[in-house]
Motif scaffolding. Structure first.
Motif, PDB file in Angstrom:
ATOM      1  N   ARG A 150      24.777  19.261  44.724  1.00 64.03           N
ATOM      2  CA  ARG A 150      25.008  17.975  43.609  1.00 64.03           C
ATOM      3  C   ARG A 150      26.292  17.905  43.166  1.00 64.03           C
ATOM      4  NH1 ARG A 150      20.559  14.952  43.583  1.00 64.03           N
ATOM      5  NH2 ARG A 150      18.571  15.810  44.211  1.00 64.03           N
ATOM      6  N   VAL A 151      27.187  17.029  43.483  1.00 59.80           N
ATOM      7  CA  VAL A 151      28.492  16.793  42.918  1.00 59.80           C
ATOM      8  C   VAL A 151      28.545  15.794  41.919  1.00 59.80           C
ATOM      9  CG1 VAL A 151      31.048  16.439  43.312  1.00 59.80           C
ATOM     10  CG2 VAL A 151      29.309  17.512  45.115  1.00 59.80           C
ATOM     11  N   PRO A 152      28.651  16.188  40.516  1.00 60.98           N
ATOM     12  CA  PRO A 152      28.818  14.953  39.612  1.00 60.98           C
ATOM     13  C   PRO A 152      30.057  14.294  39.622  1.00 60.98           C
ATOM     14  CG  PRO A 152      29.680  17.347  38.646  1.00 60.98           C
ATOM     15  CD  PRO A 152      29.066  17.707  40.107  1.00 60.98           C
ATOM     16  N   ILE A 153      29.810  13.066  39.806  1.00 58.20           N
ATOM     17  CA  ILE A 153      30.792  12.088  39.736  1.00 58.20           C
ATOM     18  C   ILE A 153      30.233  10.902  38.737  1.00 58.20           C
ATOM     19  CG2 ILE A 153      31.567  12.451  42.034  1.00 58.20           C
ATOM     20  CD1 ILE A 153      30.192  10.023  42.973  1.00 58.20           C
ATOM     21  N   PRO A 154      31.117  10.036  38.164  1.00 56.79           N
ATOM     22  CA  PRO A 154      31.008   9.089  37.170  1.00 56.79           C
ATOM     23  C   PRO A 154      29.661   8.181  37.476  1.00 56.79           C
ATOM     24  CG  PRO A 154      33.347   9.230  37.268  1.00 56.79           C
ATOM     25  CD  PRO A 154      32.713  10.080  38.487  1.00 56.79           C
ATOM     26  N   ARG A 155      28.760   8.134  36.925  1.00 60.63           N
ATOM     27  CA  ARG A 155      27.520   7.434  36.927  1.00 60.63           C
ATOM     28  C   ARG A 155      26.602   7.960  38.083  1.00 60.63           C
ATOM     29  NH1 ARG A 155      31.625   3.894  35.797  1.00 60.63           N
ATOM     30  NH2 ARG A 155      31.744   3.385  38.086  1.00 60.63           N
ATOM     31  N   GLN A 156      26.689   9.092  38.652  1.00 65.19           N
ATOM     32  CA  GLN A 156      25.974   9.624  39.672  1.00 65.19           C
ATOM     33  C   GLN A 156      26.020  10.912  39.845  1.00 65.19           C
ATOM     34  OE1 GLN A 156      26.529   8.039  43.785  1.00 65.19           O
ATOM     35  NE2 GLN A 156      27.995   6.855  43.196  1.00 65.19           N
ATOM     36  N   GLN A 157      24.934  11.504  40.549  1.00 68.85           N
ATOM     37  CA  GLN A 157      25.274  12.908  41.177  1.00 68.85           C
ATOM     38  C   GLN A 157      25.239  12.602  42.725  1.00 68.85           C
ATOM     39  OE1 GLN A 157      24.885  15.968  39.669  1.00 68.85           O
ATOM     40  NE2 GLN A 157      25.109  15.217  37.847  1.00 68.85           N
TER      41      GLN A 157
END
Length: 344
Positions: A150-157
């Protein structure tokens, strides 16, 4: 005892790359038929005597031409590659050949500095990739798993996976020729192989550290390792020594910083004046398993007992006589045949 094979896909002076690949394909079939456990190919770059530049490509080819034997890398040099690319390649290999793929990973570049820069490309990867090796290793493992990363990016995983629906994963091994690798393999609970075939001075120390510090993991409940050796086995010791001589001269030149070329034929090696390199050649002959079948089998048994392993990976290094079929490697096949007859 289990026996396995290491192959650098050597290129002799009488061979093209195509010839060398044909010879290794035949060798893999022989290993498969004889009951060897696994067949690993190395990663080296820009070397005239070595055609093993791309383990995933070679593994796909060899697995398709064999039936039972496990096929893998010995190893993929991870600092040269993006972890996602490695994970995707080996996840696909495992999907194509379930239960037969090994992913051996190493930290060394397997090349000279100029070639390393070319391999890493315009993105500017540098020595920090070696420093981040443990992180990259974890990335490869996670990416090949069924859950992915799971790669954290703005507003979602964002979920990143090597393949969309992995059912099985390649068996991961950590390879090394230094104490660093022994400590890391133990800490991560991974199967581990020390490169005894070219760096035999610290094998016992590295394996002792690995076993003492090993932390059980999902990858392995207990330490798993085996021994790698250079070997030439022939009907007589004299024939074995002659067949080994070209490789020993090549390694002596490498250790001396001399220019390298393809692997010489036996007759050419015998005609060379290598007096300056003789101590290095003698050292290589002493550390390798070279002899007739009975003698070689006894040497292998003693090495397995000394290092407390029940699997030995043989790197068959014999060259060829002038006039032999360039698309074959009779000495290397004979090494496997005679070793298997004595030990399997």
């Amino acid at each position: 005892m289990r026996l396995s094979v290491l192959d650098l896909v050597p290129v002799r002076t009488d061979q093209t790359t195509s010839d060398a690949l044909a010879a290794s394909t035949s060798l893999a079939r022989v290993a498969d038929e004889l009951g060897f456990t696994r067949y690993w190919v190395a990663e080296h770059h820009n070397m005239a005597a070595v055609a093993a530049t791309s383990p995933p490509v070679l593994i796909a080819h060899l697995a398709a031409h064999t039936e039972r034997i496990r096929v893998g890398s010995g190893g993929v040099m991870l600092p040269n590659h993006a972890p996602l690319a490695v994970a995707e390649q080996f996840a696909l290999l495992e999907a194509a050949h379930p239960g037969r793929i090994d992913l051996g990973i190493g930290r060394a570049p397997g090349s000279d500095p100029v070639t390393s820069i070319a391999l890493r490309g315009a993105a500017g990867r540098d020595d920090t990739d070696v420093q981040r090796f443990p992180e990259y290793l974890d990335d490869v493992v996670a990416l090949m798993g069924s859950d992915g990363v799971r790669v954290p990016i703005p507003r979602q995983q964002y979920v990143l996976k090597a393949t969309p629906a992995a059912a099985t994963e390649p068996r991961l091994w950590l390879l090394g020729s230094s104490m660093y690798s022994a400590h890391l393999a133990a800490a991560k609970g991974l199967p581990y192989v020390f490169a005894h075939h070219f760096s035999g001075e610290h094998t016992a120390e590295a394996l002792a550290v690995y076993r003492r510090e090993f932390a059980p993991s999902e990858a392995a409940a207990e330490p798993i390792t085996f021994l790698t050796i250079n070997a030439v086995v022939a009907p007589t010791r004299e024939e074995a020594v002659e067949a080994a001589l070209p490789q020993m001269q090549l390694m002596a030149r490498l250790r001396s910083g001399m220019p390298l070329g393809p692997l010489d034929l036996i007759e050419d090696a015998l005609a060379l004046d290598t007096s300056r390199l003789q101590p290095l050649i003698d050292d290589g002959l002493t550390r390798a398993v070279i002899g007739d079948p009975a003698d070689a089998a006894e040497q292998i048994r003693k090495l397995a007992a000394r290092f407390e392993v029940d699997e030995v990976m043989v790197n068959p290094i014999g060259s060829a006589h002038r006039g032999e079929d360039p698309r074959s490697a009779r000495s290397r096949e004979q090494t496997l045949e005679l070793t298997a007859a004595a030990l399997l």
